[in-house]
Design a protein around this motif. Sequence first.
Motif, PDB file in Angstrom:
ATOM      1  N   GLY A  61       0.853  -1.173   0.000  1.00 50.89           N
ATOM      2  CA  GLY A  61       0.000   0.000   0.000  1.00 50.89           C
ATOM      3  C   GLY A  61       0.889   1.222   0.000  1.00 50.89           C
ATOM      4  O   GLY A  61       1.673   1.444  -0.919  1.00 50.89           O
ATOM      5  N   SER A  62       0.817   2.020   1.075  1.00 52.67           N
ATOM      6  CA  SER A  62       1.703   3.178   1.186  1.00 52.67           C
ATOM      7  C   SER A  62       2.825   2.941   2.185  1.00 52.67           C
ATOM      8  O   SER A  62       3.696   3.796   2.352  1.00 52.67           O
ATOM      9  N   ASP A  63       2.824   1.800   2.884  1.00 49.92           N
ATOM     10  CA  ASP A  63       3.843   1.517   3.883  1.00 49.92           C
ATOM     11  C   ASP A  63       5.123   1.067   3.190  1.00 49.92           C
ATOM     12  O   ASP A  63       5.110   0.198   2.313  1.00 49.92           O
ATOM     13  N   GLN A  64       6.237   1.664   3.589  1.00 46.11           N
ATOM     14  CA  GLN A  64       7.519   1.359   2.975  1.00 46.11           C
ATOM     15  C   GLN A  64       8.120   0.112   3.606  1.00 46.11           C
ATOM     16  O   GLN A  64       8.513   0.117   4.773  1.00 46.11           O
ATOM     17  N   VAL A  65       8.221  -0.967   2.822  1.00 44.68           N
ATOM     18  CA  VAL A  65       8.778  -2.226   3.304  1.00 44.68           C
ATOM     19  C   VAL A  65      10.285  -2.238   3.133  1.00 44.68           C
ATOM     20  O   VAL A  65      11.028  -2.694   4.001  1.00 44.68           O
ATOM     21  N   GLY A  66      10.770  -1.751   1.999  1.00 51.80           N
ATOM     22  CA  GLY A  66      12.199  -1.758   1.716  1.00 51.80           C
ATOM     23  C   GLY A  66      12.454  -1.489   0.252  1.00 51.80           C
ATOM     24  O   GLY A  66      11.695  -0.774  -0.410  1.00 51.80           O
ATOM     25  N   VAL A  67      13.528  -2.081  -0.264  1.00 53.00           N
ATOM     26  CA  VAL A  67      13.942  -1.879  -1.656  1.00 53.00           C
ATOM     27  C   VAL A  67      14.420  -3.216  -2.220  1.00 53.00           C
ATOM     28  O   VAL A  67      15.097  -3.986  -1.528  1.00 53.00           O
ATOM     29  N   MET A  68      14.077  -3.497  -3.470  1.00 55.38           N
ATOM     30  CA  MET A  68      14.633  -4.634  -4.194  1.00 55.38           C
ATOM     31  C   MET A  68      15.637  -4.098  -5.212  1.00 55.38           C
ATOM     32  O   MET A  68      15.300  -3.215  -6.010  1.00 55.38           O
ATOM     33  N   ALA A  69      16.853  -4.605  -5.161  1.00 54.55           N
ATOM     34  CA  ALA A  69      17.897  -4.186  -6.094  1.00 54.55           C
ATOM     35  C   ALA A  69      18.274  -5.369  -6.978  1.00 54.55           C
ATOM     36  O   ALA A  69      18.333  -6.514  -6.519  1.00 54.55           O
ATOM     37  N   LEU A  70      18.545  -5.093  -8.254  1.00 57.54           N
ATOM     38  CA  LEU A  70      18.949  -6.145  -9.196  1.00 57.54           C
ATOM     39  C   LEU A  70      19.681  -5.502 -10.363  1.00 57.54           C
ATOM     40  O   LEU A  70      19.606  -4.284 -10.568  1.00 57.54           O
ATOM     41  N   THR A  71      20.388  -6.307 -11.118  1.00 57.75           N
ATOM     42  CA  THR A  71      21.144  -5.819 -12.272  1.00 57.75           C
ATOM     43  C   THR A  71      20.638  -6.482 -13.543  1.00 57.75           C
ATOM     44  O   THR A  71      20.420  -7.697 -13.577  1.00 57.75           O
ATOM     45  N   LEU A  72      20.432  -5.656 -14.576  1.00 63.60           N
ATOM     46  CA  LEU A  72      20.064  -6.133 -15.909  1.00 63.60           C
ATOM     47  C   LEU A  72      21.091  -5.641 -16.907  1.00 63.60           C
ATOM     48  O   LEU A  72      21.711  -4.578 -16.712  1.00 63.60           O
ATOM     49  N   ASP A  73      21.276  -6.374 -17.983  1.00 63.80           N
ATOM     50  CA  ASP A  73      22.194  -5.918 -19.041  1.00 63.80           C
ATOM     51  C   ASP A  73      21.663  -4.667 -19.714  1.00 63.80           C
ATOM     52  O   ASP A  73      22.427  -3.757 -20.052  1.00 63.80           O
ATOM     53  N   ALA A  74      20.373  -4.617 -19.959  1.00 62.05           N
ATOM     54  CA  ALA A  74      19.732  -3.457 -20.578  1.00 62.05           C
ATOM     55  C   ALA A  74      18.318  -3.361 -20.048  1.00 62.05           C
ATOM     56  O   ALA A  74      17.722  -4.359 -19.636  1.00 62.05           O
ATOM     57  N   VAL A  75      17.779  -2.141 -20.052  1.00 57.53           N
ATOM     58  CA  VAL A  75      16.464  -1.910 -19.464  1.00 57.53           C
ATOM     59  C   VAL A  75      15.582  -1.162 -20.458  1.00 57.53           C
ATOM     60  O   VAL A  75      15.973  -0.107 -20.974  1.00 57.53           O
ATOM     61  N   GLY A  76      14.423  -1.703 -20.736  1.00 60.37           N
ATOM     62  CA  GLY A  76      13.439  -1.038 -21.580  1.00 60.37           C
ATOM     63  C   GLY A  76      12.155  -0.800 -20.810  1.00 60.37           C
ATOM     64  O   GLY A  76      12.016  -1.176 -19.640  1.00 60.37           O
ATOM     65  N   ASP A  77      11.191  -0.180 -21.453  1.00 59.11           N
ATOM     66  CA  ASP A  77       9.937   0.139 -20.787  1.00 59.11           C
ATOM     67  C   ASP A  77       9.187  -1.106 -20.332  1.00 59.11           C
ATOM     68  O   ASP A  77       8.560  -1.112 -19.267  1.00 59.11           O
TER      69      ASP A  77
END
Length: 408
Positions: A109-125
């Motif tokens: 909802g609006s409660d901040q749980v945390g952050v997910m971080a990851l790496t991709l070779d390239a990023v599109g929409d």
Amino acid sequence: MGEGSVDRSEGFGERLLGGLLDRARLLPPQLIAPLIADGVARIGGREVSILLQDYAQELLVPLPGRMLYVAQPEPVAGSPAGRAFQRADVVEERQAGGGVRMYLPLLDGSDQVGVMALTLDAVGDDDRRLLRRLAGLVADLLVTKNAYTDQFLLARRREPMSVSAEIQWGLLPPLTMSVPQVEVAGILEPAYLVAGDSFDYALNDNILHMAVIDAMGHDLDAAVMATVAIGAYRHARRVFISLAEKYAFMDDAISRQFGADHFVTAQLMHVNIATGEMELVNAGHPAPLLIRDGHVERQLESATTLPVGFGGEAPRVKEHTLQPGDRVLCYTDGIIEERVEGGEPFGEQRLIGCVNRLGRDPSEGMRGDLRRLSHALKKERGGRTSDDATLFMIEWRGGAADHLAVLD
């Protein structure tokens, strides 16, 4: 779709998210981490980290788990992960060795749980769209599984926690809540030793109910009294009685359980989120501050009311009217009674000065402003918090009363 990326089409995304949800339903908590990492790998991602906010709200701490990338904690202030967390938006960082490191806020909802971080070779929409949805699913899984494991709570701890603090953290509602008309956020200090301070809130139809309390004493004695006070408040709130009757119900519970020589200071409010009309009972707390356009406008005074537990007369409810954008800052005496260099109390004027200097940061919103205020106050006190010190803020935004308007 990003160049060189795997299939992230709408049909693929639906199958991926649906598959993860089906598999997660019966999984034990310790297998959620590899499930998430496997889901990210299916869209070409690697080095997956789940970062959770520590109790002091200073660091984002990596969740350990099989197939997760566990690095050092990242500061909430000044890091890419911290920006994603505070702004509730995706942050992308190009890596020197190639690829893009993405930081996605985990929001329940609006409660901040945390952050997910990851790496991709390239990023599109298409990647961004799918990963936002994946982050929402991950947040829901963490919140659901957290109800019956200690794994996520332990990851957030940076130092030992007292029994009284354990009780208080188990008593709290989510630290933040936001709907189109109103937002609330709270902070308890010292995070690992807090005893008698607490807060609670609920949004029932158009009325925001709120209480901030400070039970006398220290350690377990204070924590037990605070537990009774919050329990009595919640019971009174759920039988739909007035603000003055809530005070009387809490007063009776504390006096019956602990005797006439024990008390709890309390601040009780009702805010009509459709109109901005606010009712206030202040039972022994410092007067809340009305913040308008980033600066303290005035204190919100109310009639003198005895603390809860003294068997005082029925309180006189003070009415105020908020304007759109107004904020109300409630705080306990531990904020202003802390001694600074030279031995004098920190005082209300220093608090007001700090609020005015920090102003507002639109990129982080109210919860970020409150976090910055808490850290700034602690710094000005020389890092000392010898008594419980609570901050709780409400921002009334105005607007339509109909919650279904957001669905249009």
